[in-house]
Design an enzyme around this catalytic site. Structure first.
Site, short mmCIF file in Angstrom:
data_model
loop_
_atom_site.label_atom_id
_atom_site.label_comp_id
_atom_site.label_asym_id
_atom_site.label_seq_id
_atom_site.Cartn_x
_atom_site.Cartn_y
_atom_site.Cartn_z
N GLY A 1 0.88 -1.21 -0.05
CA GLY A 1 -0.14 0.07 0.16
C GLY A 1 0.72 1.18 0.05
O GLY A 1 1.82 1.12 0.82
N GLY B 1 -0.05 5.06 0.95
CA GLY B 1 -1.10 5.91 1.39
C GLY B 1 -0.48 6.33 2.64
O GLY B 1 0.58 6.24 3.34
N GLY B 2 -1.56 7.28 3.26
CA GLY B 2 -1.12 7.79 4.52
C GLY B 2 0.17 8.74 4.34
O GLY B 2 0.44 9.43 3.41
N THR C 1 5.03 4.46 2.47
CA THR C 1 4.73 3.22 1.40
C THR C 1 4.83 2.12 2.63
O THR C 1 5.50 2.03 3.24
CB THR C 1 5.91 3.18 0.65
OG1 THR C 1 5.78 4.25 -0.17
CG2 THR C 1 5.61 1.71 -0.39
N LYS D 1 6.14 0.24 7.32
CA LYS D 1 5.71 1.43 6.77
C LYS D 1 6.99 2.36 6.89
O LYS D 1 7.46 2.57 8.04
CB LYS D 1 4.74 2.13 7.31
CG LYS D 1 4.15 3.49 7.32
CD LYS D 1 2.76 3.83 7.44
CE LYS D 1 2.13 4.74 6.50
NZ LYS D 1 0.56 4.76 6.87
N ASP E 1 -5.74 11.23 12.09
CA ASP E 1 -6.01 10.96 10.64
C ASP E 1 -7.08 9.88 10.37
O ASP E 1 -6.44 8.58 9.84
CB ASP E 1 -4.53 10.50 9.97
CG ASP E 1 -4.57 10.60 8.45
OD1 ASP E 1 -5.56 11.35 7.83
OD2 ASP E 1 -3.56 10.47 7.95
#
Ligand SMILES: *[C@@H]1O[C@H](CO)[C@@H](O)[C@H](O)[C@H]1NC(C)=O
Ligand SMILES: *[C@@H]1O[C@H](CO)[C@@H](O)[C@H](O)[C@H]1NC(C)=O
Ligand SMILES: *[C@@H]1O[C@H](CO)[C@@H](O)[C@H](O)[C@H]1NC(C)=O
Ligand SMILES: *[C@@H]1O[C@H](CO)[C@@H](O)[C@H](O)[C@H]1NC(C)=O
Ligand SMILES: *[C@@H]1O[C@H](CO)[C@@H](O)[C@H](O)[C@H]1NC(C)=O
Ligand SMILES: *[C@@H]1O[C@H](CO)[C@@H](O)[C@H](O)[C@H]1NC(C)=O
Length: 692
Positions: free
Chosen positions: A372, A374-375, A378, A395, A494
């Site tokens: 993914g 996002g945020g 990666t 992450k 978030d």
């Protein structure tokens, strides 16, 4: 007559006076003894008569020659020694000395030196090389020389045929061709002979004892540093009757040395003792530890002279040290960059993981490992071992500034202790160069975002109502834990679908909590930074930038509406999900807001409840929003959902407040987009809104 008598007696008296001193002098000569010891030669410049290159060095060494080619050097005790007794036989004497020969190179030393009995301390006309500073080609072998020498020869022979070995001692009588010679050995014990090299650069001791009555001599030579004196002399009771033809009334004792054109050595005498007269004179023993330090042994170091050699050694030493420093610096730098060397603050964090391990787990962050983007970064799937249960999600975040990382990590350390069934378990972290790596439990099903929107839906199935409701409650419960149930208040900052991971049993887990904080901290202080995701950001955030649990509630409200309706919070800028649902709510027909893909497969009461709660959470005024605890009570049916008041909605003015001057780091939420996050620095509200 009386006068004549007195004349005679006067004459007699005169004669007596004249003869007594003469007789006395003769007597003293006959019984003369010489006895000296030089433990080094400092202060003995007057006792030692040197010539040519011979010098007493400041360190106390007597240097006969340096290593210049074709030189001679002689050194004699300043007073003559009387060796003849009344019968004109040579009296006993004994001498001992320690010497060092340092050649220019191990194969090129020369020529040698002698211990000499000479009628004069001035060996005028003596030549270098094979003449050893003792004789010359004209007087060599002449019986009028009256010289006796023990030669220490380091060169292959005077007459190549005669003196074959280049490492021998010889006994010479008026002639540099030795009458008798021996290779250099010593008797370590009665059976074992040890040979050694004269020009080894090491101190060597020599002992010479001559016995007058038997006219024999003993000679011993051995490395001065060897453990013990040899058990027997190299030359034992050698008859030397020729000595009586050599020795004159007055003899000088000393040393001569010479170097050759191509072969040269430095010849040193470190200490010397001598004794003569009496029945058994014995030279005092020389103790190496009492002598001056031996000259530096460069014998094995090749052809260079000591200065050049020491310069080379010093330079190469410095070079080596510099190279070593450079090497360590480079390695340190590299390891620092690789994150293998920790800054002070990084130590003592139990949740810090090693970059090496993460690198291995993700096969070097291979692209196919990406699960993914996002945020704020990666996400890679990593395998700690082959077992599928040992999967991790890594992450990789690149903060705009590392300033805030330290504080953030401190927070992570406590966040690492957060345990809730609706929170993604944070296992640890790692800082590597400019990246921050966060390690989470791996949740295989993917995010809520992909379940809600993923275009090429693998199963073709729509997320069922039950699952949606369960997920919504789960998220609420996770947020409640963060806001109220843990030891500290944690603001998520978030909340959005891509931060909700779904387990195979449809249990949601909220991830990335607190991460947005990193970006707030990394910013410059003079600007207000708003962090979050457009569409989920509470209106007050754009005014004061202060995240609170109420702003999390707002984001949850949007998320809730999204879960029910299956629509994103905003699109190109004209559609606002909350406004749209509010209009439906106001019209009294809220259920059309439910995801049409569900058809009729949903619980109308639950849907209405969820939409109402979502709207309540999206209240413009933070204080009017329910707490997460209240939200859960509504959703569990423990409390009735109140009516929504008139001040709920956005006014045009409040929306343009969005345009207040701020710098924002806003993460995009589009799962289909590979652009994970972007930062904006802008002044107009419209551009922020259209930013996604
Ligand atoms: C050598 O010099 C030292 C110091 O001047 C003196 O004490 C010593 O007696 C001298 N040795 C001989 C043998 O003259
Ligand atoms: C050695 O030096 C002497 C003078 O000191 C000189 O006469 C002689 O030629 C030199 N011999 C060689 C081989 O250089
Ligand atoms: C000198 O020689 C005589 C006869 O050869 C001998 O008797 C005497 O002992 C000798 N003296 C010494 C001091 O050796
Ligand atoms: C040795 O030579 C020096 C100078 O050349 C002289 O003064 C001295 O008297 C000589 N000594 C002897 C014993 O010949
Ligand atoms: C020579 O060595 C032998 C054996 O050690 C000893 O008996 C003899 O007295 C020595 N001679 C001299 C002159 O020291
Ligand atoms: C040499 O001198 C050192 C120190 O003065 C002493 O310890 C040692 O016993 C001496 N060795 C001999 C053989 O006299």
């Amino acid at each position: 007559m009386g006068a004549a008598i007195s004349m005679v007696s006067l004459l007699f008296m005169f004669f007596l006076l004249l003869t007594i001193p003469v007789r006395a002098q003769r007597t003293r000569t006959e019984t003369s003894t010489t006895d000296f010891i030089f433990k080094g030669f400092t202060g003995n410049e007057t006792e030692i008569q040197t010539a040519e290159t011979a010098r007493i060095k400041p360190d106390g060494l007597l240097r006969l020659t340096d290593r210049n080619p074709n030189v001679t050097g002689t050194a004699f005790y300043h007073k003559p020694v009387r060796l003849l007794d009344q019968n004109s036989t040579v009296g006993s004497f004994s001498t001992s000395f320690v010497f060092v020969i340092i050649p220019t190179s191990s194969s090129n030393g020369g020529f040698g030196f002698t211990f000499t009995l000479s009628p004069t301390p001035n060996r005028t006309g003596a030549e270098s090389a094979q003449y050893l500073g003792l004789l010359n080609k004209d007087n060599d072998g002449d019986p009028r020389n009256h010289v006796f020498a023990v030669e220490f020869d380091t060169v292959q022979g005077f007459n190549d045929v005669v003196d074959r070995t280049g490492n021998h001692i010889g006994l010479n009588f008026n002639d540099l061709t030795s009458e008798f010679q021996e290779p250099v050995i010593y008797y370590a014990n009665h059976d074992r002979k040890e040979d050694f090299t004269l020009q080894s650069g090491e101190p060597i001791q020599a002992l010479l004892d001559y016995d007058g009555p038997t006219q024999t001599l003993n000679f011993t030579v051995y490395p001065a540093e060897s453990k013990s004196k040899p058990v027997r002399p190299l030359i034992l009771r050698r008859p030397v009757p020729k000595l009586s033809e050599i020795v004159q009334e007055e003899m000088y004792v000393g040393f001569t040395a010479a170097t050759g054109k191509d072969q040269s050595s430095a010849h040193y005498v470190m200490g010397w003792s001598f004794s003569s007269g009496g029945e058994h004179p014995l030279a005092q023993p020389l103790n190496l530890s009492e002598l001056p330090r031996a000259p530096p042994n460069t014998a094995k170091k090749g052809k260079y002279n000591p200065q050049v050699l020491s310069l080379i050694v010093a330079l190469s030493g410095v070079t080596l040290i510099l190279l070593a420093l450079l090497f360590f610096f480079v390695v340190y730098k590299k390891r620092l960059q690789e994150g293998e060397i920790l800054e002070d603050w990084e130590i003592n964090h139990p949740h810090r993981l090693r970059y090496k391990d993460l690198y291995a787990a993700t096969e070097g962050f291979k692209e196919y490992r990406i699960i993914g983007t996002g945020g704020f970064g990666t996400v890679y799937r990593g395998s700690i071992s082959t077992s599928s249960s040992d999967q991790i999600a890594v992450k990789k975040i690149t903060p705009n500034s590392m300033q805030g990382v330290r504080e953030f990590v401190a927070e992570i350390e406590s966040l690492g202790r957060l345990r809730h069934k609706n929170l993604v378990n944070l296992q640890g972290w790692c800082k590597h160069k400019n990246d921050l790596l966060l390690i989470y439990d791996y949740i295989p099903n993917g995010s809520l975002d992909s379940l809600l929107y993923s275009k090429p839906r693998q199963s073709g199935a729509v997320l069922s109502w039950n699952a949606r409701f369960q997920i919504a409650k789960g998220i609420a419960s996770g947020l409640l834990y963060l806001h109220e149930e843990w030891e500290k208040i944690v603001i998520h900052r978030d909340v959005k679908p891509s931060n909700v991971l779904i387990e195979s049993n449809m249990n949601p887990r909220l991830g990335d909590f607190g991460l947005a904080r990193l970006y707030e901290r990394g910013s410059q202080s003079h600007t207000t930074v708003v962090v979050g995701t457009i569409g989920y950001m509470a209106p007050e955030l754009t005014r004061n930038g202060n995240s609170s649990s109420a702003s999390d509630v707002y984001a949850f409200g949007v998320l809730l509406l999204e879960i029910v309706s299956g629509r994103r919070p905003t699109d190109s800028g004209t559609f606002f999900l909350a406004d749209w649902v509010m209009e439906l709510y106001a019209s009294g027909e809220i259920l059309p807001a439910v995801d049409p893909r569900l058809g009729s497969a949903y619980d109308g009461g639950e849907a209405k409840l969820a939409l109402s709660v979502g709207l309540l959470c999206c209240h413009q005024r933070p204080a009017s929003r329910p707490s997460m605890r209240t939200v859960l009570r509504y959703m569990n049916g423990d409390e009735d959902v109140p009516e929504i008041d008139d001040h709920w909605g956005y006014s045009d003015s409040s929306r343009s407040d969005f345009g207040s001057k701020f710098e924002g780091y806003v993460s995009s939420d589009k799962a289909s987009s590979s652009v994970a996050s972007f930062s904006v620095t802008r002044n107009s509200s419209s551009s922020v809104i259209s930013g996604r």
